[in-house]
Motif scaffolding. Structure first.
Motif, PDB file in Angstrom:
ATOM      1  N   CYS A 194      -8.096   7.154  -5.060  1.00  0.00           N
ATOM      2  CA  CYS A 194      -6.177   7.489  -4.646  1.00  0.00           C
ATOM      3  C   CYS A 194      -5.462   7.360  -6.305  1.00  0.00           C
ATOM      4  CB  CYS A 194      -6.246   5.084  -4.544  1.00  0.00           C
ATOM      5  SG  CYS A 194      -6.661   4.851  -2.658  1.00  0.00           S
ATOM      6  N   TRP A 195      -6.015   8.017  -6.877  1.00  0.00           N
ATOM      7  CA  TRP A 195      -4.876   7.787  -8.264  1.00  0.00           C
ATOM      8  C   TRP A 195      -4.504   9.298  -8.384  1.00  0.00           C
ATOM      9  CZ3 TRP A 195      -5.435  12.193 -11.002  1.00  0.00           C
ATOM     10  CH2 TRP A 195      -6.961  12.470 -11.106  1.00  0.00           C
ATOM     11  N   TRP A 196      -5.432   9.934  -6.789  1.00  0.00           N
ATOM     12  CA  TRP A 196      -4.899  11.818  -7.812  1.00  0.00           C
ATOM     13  C   TRP A 196      -3.715  11.439  -6.326  1.00  0.00           C
ATOM     14  CZ3 TRP A 196      -6.156  14.439  -3.137  1.00  0.00           C
ATOM     15  CH2 TRP A 196      -7.145  13.377  -2.637  1.00  0.00           C
ATOM     16  N   GLN A 197      -3.831  10.909  -4.957  1.00  0.00           N
ATOM     17  CA  GLN A 197      -2.658  11.365  -4.166  1.00  0.00           C
ATOM     18  C   GLN A 197      -1.341  10.426  -4.686  1.00  0.00           C
ATOM     19  OE1 GLN A 197      -4.018  11.818  -0.031  1.00  0.00           O
ATOM     20  NE2 GLN A 197      -6.081  11.247  -0.976  1.00  0.00           N
ATOM     21  N   SER A 198      -0.029  10.643  -3.868  1.00  0.00           N
ATOM     22  CA  SER A 198       0.846  10.102  -3.843  1.00  0.00           C
ATOM     23  C   SER A 198       1.711  10.502  -2.640  1.00  0.00           C
ATOM     24  CB  SER A 198       1.886  10.542  -4.961  1.00  0.00           C
ATOM     25  OG  SER A 198       2.826  11.004  -4.379  1.00  0.00           O
ATOM     26  N   HIS A 199       2.094   8.977  -1.428  1.00  0.00           N
ATOM     27  CA  HIS A 199       2.832   8.888  -0.537  1.00  0.00           C
ATOM     28  C   HIS A 199       3.778   8.371  -0.923  1.00  0.00           C
ATOM     29  CE1 HIS A 199      -0.736  11.033   1.776  1.00  0.00           C
ATOM     30  NE2 HIS A 199      -1.461  10.808   0.806  1.00  0.00           N
ATOM     31  N   PRO A 200       4.316   8.480   0.507  1.00  0.00           N
ATOM     32  CA  PRO A 200       6.193   7.905   0.166  1.00  0.00           C
ATOM     33  C   PRO A 200       5.933   6.918   1.737  1.00  0.00           C
ATOM     34  CG  PRO A 200       6.213  10.086   1.347  1.00  0.00           C
ATOM     35  CD  PRO A 200       4.630   9.941   1.042  1.00  0.00           C
ATOM     36  N   PHE A 201       6.003   5.524   1.514  1.00  0.00           N
ATOM     37  CA  PHE A 201       6.165   4.860   1.808  1.00  0.00           C
ATOM     38  C   PHE A 201       7.777   3.829   1.626  1.00  0.00           C
ATOM     39  CE2 PHE A 201       1.471   4.778   1.294  1.00  0.00           C
ATOM     40  CZ  PHE A 201       0.893   5.206   2.418  1.00  0.00           C
ATOM     41  N   SER A 202       8.118   3.106   2.770  1.00  0.00           N
ATOM     42  CA  SER A 202       9.016   2.438   2.610  1.00  0.00           C
ATOM     43  C   SER A 202       8.884   0.798   1.853  1.00  0.00           C
ATOM     44  CB  SER A 202       9.897   2.300   4.041  1.00  0.00           C
ATOM     45  OG  SER A 202      10.352   3.109   4.814  1.00  0.00           O
ATOM     46  N   VAL A 203       9.915   0.226   1.163  1.00  0.00           N
ATOM     47  CA  VAL A 203       9.547  -0.506   1.087  1.00  0.00           C
ATOM     48  C   VAL A 203       9.803  -2.047   2.266  1.00  0.00           C
ATOM     49  CG1 VAL A 203      10.429  -2.706  -0.573  1.00  0.00           C
ATOM     50  CG2 VAL A 203       9.962  -0.754  -1.314  1.00  0.00           C
ATOM     51  N   SER A 204       8.935  -2.751   2.948  1.00  0.00           N
ATOM     52  CA  SER A 204       9.261  -3.004   4.237  1.00  0.00           C
ATOM     53  C   SER A 204      10.243  -5.032   3.469  1.00  0.00           C
ATOM     54  CB  SER A 204       8.249  -3.733   4.916  1.00  0.00           C
ATOM     55  OG  SER A 204       7.312  -4.879   4.217  1.00  0.00           O
ATOM     56  N   ALA A 205      10.539  -4.956   2.378  1.00  0.00           N
ATOM     57  CA  ALA A 205      11.552  -6.236   2.467  1.00  0.00           C
ATOM     58  C   ALA A 205      12.192  -5.697   1.707  1.00  0.00           C
ATOM     59  CB  ALA A 205      10.351  -7.269   1.633  1.00  0.00           C
ATOM     60  N   ALA A 206      13.310  -6.339   1.641  1.00  0.00           N
ATOM     61  CA  ALA A 206      14.583  -5.725   0.453  1.00  0.00           C
ATOM     62  C   ALA A 206      14.405  -6.735  -0.832  1.00  0.00           C
ATOM     63  CB  ALA A 206      15.891  -6.703   1.282  1.00  0.00           C
ATOM     64  N   ALA A 207      15.174  -6.102  -1.617  1.00  0.00           N
ATOM     65  CA  ALA A 207      14.586  -6.299  -2.671  1.00  0.00           C
ATOM     66  C   ALA A 207      15.369  -7.832  -2.953  1.00  0.00           C
ATOM     67  CB  ALA A 207      15.837  -5.984  -3.633  1.00  0.00           C
ATOM     68  N   ASN A 208      14.179  -8.710  -3.496  1.00  0.00           N
ATOM     69  CA  ASN A 208      14.260 -10.031  -3.654  1.00  0.00           C
ATOM     70  C   ASN A 208      14.266 -10.180  -5.672  1.00  0.00           C
ATOM     71  OD1 ASN A 208      11.737 -10.461  -4.241  1.00  0.00           O
ATOM     72  ND2 ASN A 208      10.826 -10.921  -1.755  1.00  0.00           N
ATOM     73  N   GLY A 209      13.505  -9.755  -6.224  1.00  0.00           N
ATOM     74  CA  GLY A 209      13.859 -10.116  -7.669  1.00  0.00           C
ATOM     75  C   GLY A 209      12.421 -10.623  -8.156  1.00  0.00           C
ATOM     76  N   ARG A 210      11.214 -10.445  -7.141  1.00  0.00           N
ATOM     77  CA  ARG A 210      10.138 -11.866  -7.015  1.00  0.00           C
ATOM     78  C   ARG A 210       8.399 -10.150  -7.154  1.00  0.00           C
ATOM     79  NH1 ARG A 210       9.813 -16.315  -4.467  1.00  0.00           N
ATOM     80  NH2 ARG A 210      11.442 -15.191  -2.982  1.00  0.00           N
ATOM     81  N   TRP A 211       9.166  -9.752  -5.851  1.00  0.00           N
ATOM     82  CA  TRP A 211       7.992  -9.182  -5.715  1.00  0.00           C
ATOM     83  C   TRP A 211       8.300  -7.751  -4.132  1.00  0.00           C
ATOM     84  CZ3 TRP A 211       8.165  -9.737  -0.129  1.00  0.00           C
ATOM     85  CH2 TRP A 211       8.481 -11.276   0.343  1.00  0.00           C
ATOM     86  N   LEU A 212       7.646  -6.961  -3.988  1.00  0.00           N
ATOM     87  CA  LEU A 212       7.535  -5.947  -3.462  1.00  0.00           C
ATOM     88  C   LEU A 212       6.928  -5.362  -2.668  1.00  0.00           C
ATOM     89  CD1 LEU A 212       8.855  -2.734  -5.898  1.00  0.00           C
ATOM     90  CD2 LEU A 212      10.198  -3.673  -4.724  1.00  0.00           C
ATOM     91  N   ARG A 213       6.958  -5.509  -1.394  1.00  0.00           N
ATOM     92  CA  ARG A 213       5.899  -4.808  -0.326  1.00  0.00           C
ATOM     93  C   ARG A 213       6.094  -4.134   0.888  1.00  0.00           C
ATOM     94  NH1 ARG A 213       6.447  -9.632   4.973  1.00  0.00           N
ATOM     95  NH2 ARG A 213       8.043  -7.451   5.054  1.00  0.00           N
ATOM     96  N   LEU A 214       4.962  -2.887   0.867  1.00  0.00           N
ATOM     97  CA  LEU A 214       5.306  -1.978   1.594  1.00  0.00           C
ATOM     98  C   LEU A 214       3.687  -2.663   2.602  1.00  0.00           C
ATOM     99  CD1 LEU A 214       3.058   0.816   0.268  1.00  0.00           C
ATOM    100  CD2 LEU A 214       4.107  -1.057  -1.619  1.00  0.00           C
ATOM    101  N   THR A 215       4.647  -2.277   3.858  1.00  0.00           N
ATOM    102  CA  THR A 215       3.736  -2.502   5.224  1.00  0.00           C
ATOM    103  C   THR A 215       3.157  -0.680   5.427  1.00  0.00           C
ATOM    104  OG1 THR A 215       4.781  -4.013   5.518  1.00  0.00           O
ATOM    105  CG2 THR A 215       2.951  -2.981   7.012  1.00  0.00           C
ATOM    106  N   VAL A 216       1.894  -0.500   5.482  1.00  0.00           N
ATOM    107  CA  VAL A 216       1.316   0.753   5.643  1.00  0.00           C
ATOM    108  C   VAL A 216       0.299   0.620   7.192  1.00  0.00           C
ATOM    109  CG1 VAL A 216      -0.317   2.011   5.108  1.00  0.00           C
ATOM    110  CG2 VAL A 216       1.585   0.839   3.322  1.00  0.00           C
ATOM    111  N   LYS A 217       1.101   1.176   8.201  1.00  0.00           N
ATOM    112  CA  LYS A 217      -0.499   1.953   9.603  1.00  0.00           C
ATOM    113  C   LYS A 217      -1.818   2.783   8.993  1.00  0.00           C
ATOM    114  CE  LYS A 217      -0.672   2.954  13.823  1.00  0.00           C
ATOM    115  NZ  LYS A 217       0.186   2.958  15.167  1.00  0.00           N
ATOM    116  N   VAL A 218      -2.846   2.465   8.872  1.00  0.00           N
ATOM    117  CA  VAL A 218      -3.846   3.167   8.828  1.00  0.00           C
ATOM    118  C   VAL A 218      -4.303   4.132   9.433  1.00  0.00           C
ATOM    119  CG1 VAL A 218      -6.869   2.878   8.112  1.00  0.00           C
ATOM    120  CG2 VAL A 218      -4.827   1.037   7.827  1.00  0.00           C
TER     121      VAL A 218
END
Lengths: 472, 204
Positions: free
Chosen positions: A294-318
């Motif tokens: 995976c390391w050689w590919q970079s893909h744009p994904f939206s973050v699916s929750a606003a910044a909360n200071g503790r975690w980030l989440r991205l939701t990805v369709k396969v």
């Protein structure tokens, strides 16, 4: 499927019931201040001034009335277009430098649009420069164009590389024409575009050995070189130093991978100092998961929750092999992120209230943005089947918390229900004040095109329509 | 795409406009470009080595339009140029700067000669203007501010530049405008010499 069959087609507003108080918003939501178009206009004006400044040396250095012969006139026009092309090339590279200032002031969507328009102009300028100079010189030497090409290549320093640069640029230009680009594999197109750095390098020499305005040491030459230095510095900063600093500061890692639906996963990330991560809901990062394969590919994904200071989440369709691999990410996998970018945010609203239209997995940026929009928004969530609806529980909670009307519209595009709803009349019925709202659209291209058409006919001005497009 | 189309149209229009604007001569600038009849030759009579008929094309081409511009010839500018000392009187002979007995002022000044077109018959290759650096009574450096460019002219201008310009160039070695014509660049050489002459005129 008819309209009556659509799943949960009710109107939910937050005022009715607040029982439980379980909210997906752990911190009191903050509505970001608006970012007006001021920065963008300022930068556009600056770039325009730069363009004038780059032709100015020619104007000052050419005595009036000196263009008496055809050859002189052609060469002069060739020089002007050459200066313009040289400048535009720098602008093109600068716009793709991912400098955070540009990202903040102009925004990725505008940047990529500018990049496309300036790119077309650049291509024409280069072609004009080449043909005018060739015509002018061959007229001067009284020989054919072909013989002139031979002379230039044979006797002029740096001219071979300049021709190569022009050739590459033409390839890039033509490969970016929409029809051709669709027919090309993405990797090839991307590789071609990468070679524009080569254009920068190969085209450099001939400007200074033969540029009538640049070969002489002096302020003009120094200024021109300074522009190059500046652009290369911007590239280094935007593409190397800033991402390095970001990732060293936050050190993102995979915390968990959660299935949202049979073909969608959410990836939760943790890291250091996330409370200082300046991100707006709706923005995206380019993600690089540092595992084998995976390391050689970079893909744009939206973050699916606003910044909360503790975690980030991205939701990805396969959808492809890469996204399939993401399902098997281990906990603790390091993640390299570049961003945040995008103007698909609450900060870029121009009106008080918003209408959000999401299609399928296009809900992810809208889900994050929902936490930051002023109350009174409306969300239409289109999905083909009920199983395609993602994050619906969160959406329900958020709709309650944020006083947002939420409609799930399920069914194929050609079903009468969705078709009626996604028409100008349908939209006006659902959201009577649609023409006075910002509309945020994210979803498959078909839905986006159809919606934009309907919205325009429903009287929504173009500047109020925000599209989530990922630049490449 | 609409904006790209606009931008391309704008590019074409403004390039044309610029070229057309520069193509139409302004009275004042033309006057500068045109030679002032027969310039005073500080290199002395017979010093001009260019024996070819087209040797002094710019001078020969004193076109009728030169008449209104004549007042701004290099000669009158002599009086207007600020000069540190009265070395003016010692000139007119080519060797004068070197043989002058007056104590040379060791100040350095830059003097720019009037510009001339490099012409060969009806063909104009470009504009030539020379600047010299004078320290006391010596020319210590010469540089062509403008030379014909484009096509072969680049090559010829390069030849002219490399043989005349610089602190080790022919101008500094000879201390006058009696330069050898660069082969293949007769018109440019001659225009260079004219401008140099004008500069020397002005400086001493």
């Amino acid at each position: 499927m008819t309209h009556s069959h659509t799943h949960a087609a009710g109107r939910r507003t937050g005022t009715s019931s607040r029982h439980g108080g379980r909210s997906a918003v752990p911190v009191p939501p903050q509505i970001p201040a608006r970012r007006g178009p001021g920065g963008r206009r300022l930068l556009a004006a600056l770039l325009l001034v730069g363009l004038l400044a780059s032709v100015l040396p020619w104007w000052l250095g050419t005595p009036a009335g000196s263009l008496k012969s055809t050859a002189a006139t052609l060469s002069a026009a060739g020089r002007i277009t050459g200066l313009v092309a040289g400048y535009l090339l720098l602008v093109q590279v600068l716009m793709m430098s991912r400098l955070s200032v540009l990202e903040r002031w102009i925004g990725g969507e505008h940047l990529s649009r500018w990049h496309r328009d300036v790119g077309a102009t650049l291509l024409v300028a280069v072609l004009a420069h080449l043909s005018l100079i060739l015509a002018g010189y061959s007229e001067l030497r009284k020989q054919s164009i072909l013989a002139e090409v031979g002379t230039l290549l044979g006797e002029y320093e740096d001219m071979v590389s300049a021709f190569v640069a022009a050739g590459i640029m033409m390839l890039i230009g033509f490969s970016s024409i929409r029809v051709i680009r669709r027919a090309l594999p993405y990797e090839m197109w991307h590789l071609l575009h990468r070679s524009s750095y080569l254009v920068l390098l190969l085209g450099f020499g001939h400007q200074f050995t033969h540029g009538a305005q640049l070969y002489r040491p002096g302020p003009v030459r120094t200024g021109w070189i300074a522009m190059y230095v500046l652009v290369v510095a911007a590239l280094l900063w935007g593409r190397v130093i800033a991402p390095l600093a970001f990732n060293l500061r936050h050190q993102l890692r995979v915390a968990d991978v959660v299935a949202e639906s049979p073909d969608t996963v959410s990836i939760y990330l943790t890291g250091e100092r996330l409370d200082r991560l300046a991100m707006l809901g709706g923005q995206h990062f380019r993600w690089r998961f540092l595992t084998r394969g995976c390391w050689w590919q970079s893909h744009p994904f939206s973050v699916s929750a606003a910044a909360n200071g503790r975690w980030l989440r991205l939701t990805v369709k396969v959808v492809g092999t890469h996204t399939a691999d993401l399902r098997d990410l281990d906990q603790g996998t390091r993640v390299w992120a570049q961003g945040p970018s995008g103007t698909f945010t609450a900060a870029h609203r121009v009106r008080e209230r918003a209408l959000l239209i999401a299609g399928g997995s296009g809900i992810t940026p809208i889900r994050a943005m929902l936490e930051e929009l002023p109350p009174g928004a409306a969300l239409i969530y289109r999905a083909r089947t009920p199983a395609d609806v993602l994050l619906s529980r969160e959406l329900d909670w958020l709709a309650q918390e944020r006083d947002t009307s939420l409609w799930y519209v399920i069914g194929s595009r050609d079903d009468p229900g969705p078709r009626q709803l996604m028409s100008p009349d349908g939209l006006r019925q659902l959201v009577p004040d649609v023409a006075r709202r910002d509309v945020y659209l994210c979803g498959p291209p078909g839905l986006v095109e159809q919606s934009v058409r309907a919205l325009r006919r429903a009287g929504v001005p173009r500047r109020q329509i925000h599209l989530a497009t990922f630049e490449l | 795409m609409r904006r790209a189309f606009l931008a391309i149209t704008g590019l074409a229009a403004s390039t044309t406009a610029l070229v057309v604007l520069k193509g139409s001569p302004e009275a004042t600038q033309v006057a500068q470009n045109l030679p002032s009849g027969q310039p005073v030759n500080p290199a002395g009579p017979g010093a001009d080595p260019s024996a070819e008929p087209a040797a002094d094309p710019a001078a020969a081409a004193s076109t009728p339009s030169a008449a209104p511009g004549a007042p701004s010839s290099p000669t009158p500018t002599k009086t207007t140029t600020a000069r540190p000392s009265g070395t003016k009187t010692t000139t007119k002979a080519p060797s004068a700067p070197r043989t002058t007995t007056k104590a040379p002022q060791s100040t350095t000044r830059r003097v720019t000669g009037a510009g001339f077109d490099a012409k060969d018959g009806s063909e104009t290759y470009g504009y030539v203007q020379v600047q010299i650096v004078v320290s006391g009574n010596r020319i210590v450096d010469a540089v062509a501010l403008s030379l014909p460019s484009g096509g072969e002219s680049d090559i010829h201008s390069g030849d002219v530049r490399s043989s005349y310009d610089g602190s080790g160039g022919e101008v500094v070695r000879k201390q006058n405008a009696n330069l050898n014509t660069v082969s293949g660049a007769t018109a440019t050489s001659n225009a260079y010499k004219q401008s140099l002459r004008a500069a020397i005129e002005q400086a001493f």
